[in-house]
Design a protein around this motif. Structure first.
Motif, mmCIF file in Angstrom:
data_model
loop_
_atom_site.group_PDB
_atom_site.id
_atom_site.type_symbol
_atom_site.label_atom_id
_atom_site.label_comp_id
_atom_site.label_asym_id
_atom_site.label_seq_id
_atom_site.Cartn_x
_atom_site.Cartn_y
_atom_site.Cartn_z
ATOM 1 N N ALA A 70 0.635 -1.233 0.088
ATOM 2 C CA ALA A 70 -0.013 -0.171 0.036
ATOM 3 C C ALA A 70 0.903 1.142 0.020
ATOM 4 N N PRO A 71 0.727 2.170 -1.227
ATOM 5 C CA PRO A 71 1.676 3.230 -1.031
ATOM 6 C C PRO A 71 1.364 4.088 0.223
ATOM 7 N N LYS A 72 2.392 4.995 0.594
ATOM 8 C CA LYS A 72 2.351 5.978 1.625
ATOM 9 C C LYS A 72 1.163 6.855 1.321
ATOM 10 N N LYS A 82 -0.609 12.926 7.533
ATOM 11 C CA LYS A 82 0.984 12.262 7.620
ATOM 12 C C LYS A 82 1.481 12.483 9.079
ATOM 13 N N TRP A 83 2.262 11.360 9.181
ATOM 14 C CA TRP A 83 3.165 11.588 10.280
ATOM 15 C C TRP A 83 4.531 10.719 9.762
ATOM 16 N N ASP A 84 5.344 11.058 10.455
ATOM 17 C CA ASP A 84 6.837 11.062 10.201
ATOM 18 C C ASP A 84 7.271 9.192 10.101
ATOM 19 N N ALA A 85 6.657 8.491 10.992
ATOM 20 C CA ALA A 85 7.078 7.032 11.167
ATOM 21 C C ALA A 85 6.661 5.961 10.148
ATOM 22 N N ILE A 86 5.877 6.345 9.189
ATOM 23 C CA ILE A 86 5.054 5.464 8.258
ATOM 24 C C ILE A 86 6.316 5.015 7.397
ATOM 25 N N GLY A 103 -9.132 10.075 15.372
ATOM 26 C CA GLY A 103 -8.683 10.758 14.260
ATOM 27 C C GLY A 103 -7.199 10.828 14.299
ATOM 28 N N LYS A 104 -6.551 10.398 15.510
ATOM 29 C CA LYS A 104 -4.931 10.539 15.923
ATOM 30 C C LYS A 104 -4.451 9.321 15.952
#
Length: 159
Positions: A70-72, A82-86, A103-104
């Motif tokens: 699955a694409p980011k 968006k979050w940085d750890a994905i 939602g977080k």
């Protein structure tokens, strides 16, 4: 002049400490993944089914399972930000699980079950293309299966 050097040195020290503390600070999704890991690995060997809520030591209202590759961008769109750890999965059999509360992102599980010590898989009627989603109101009873030293939680009740 010596007074100014002292102030600059103290300010520099405070800035360095603040940066270091920020780098060492764990994100909530990392902290909760460690707690989830501990709970799942502590499931007794005689347990055959378990409710997902019983092994999640944090509050959540939705959980997404993303398909391999699955694409980011799809994950970000599904989750809502968006979050940085994905990371994108690079192979079949990898977990890409995101728990949300209001939602977080509150927990993020990524990687091979063999490396994590556990895996979670589910399917649902709420198929969103590259993901399946379960809500807190859904059937959250999961089969507990073990293979070698890995604990697998599997739910196909939504189908």
């Amino acid at each position: 002049m010596k007074f100014n050097k002292t102030i600059v040195f103290i300010a520099f020290g405070i800035i360095c400490i603040a940066i270091l503390l920020n780098l060492l600070k764990k994100d909530i999704w990392d902290v909760n993944e460690k707690l989830l890991n501990e709970e799942v690995l502590a499931i007794g060997h005689s347990v055959e089914t378990i409710n997902l809520q019983d092994v999640t030591p944090f509050e959540w209202d939705e959980v997404y399972s993303f398909t391999p590759y699955a694409p980011k961008e799809d994950i970000y769109e599904t989750v809502g930000y968006k979050w940085d750890a994905i990371s994108e999965t690079v192979n079949e059999g990898m977990n890409q699980i995101v728990f949300l509360k209001d939602g977080k992102v509150v927990c993020y599980l990524y990687g091979y079950p063999e490396n994590n010590g556990y895996g979670i898989s589910f399917e649902s009627n709420n198929d969103k293309g590259t993901s399946n989603v379960l809500n807190i109101e859904d059937d959250l009873n999961f089969q507990v299966e073990r293979s070698k030293s890995v604990v697998y939680l599997k739910n196909e009740a939504g189908l």
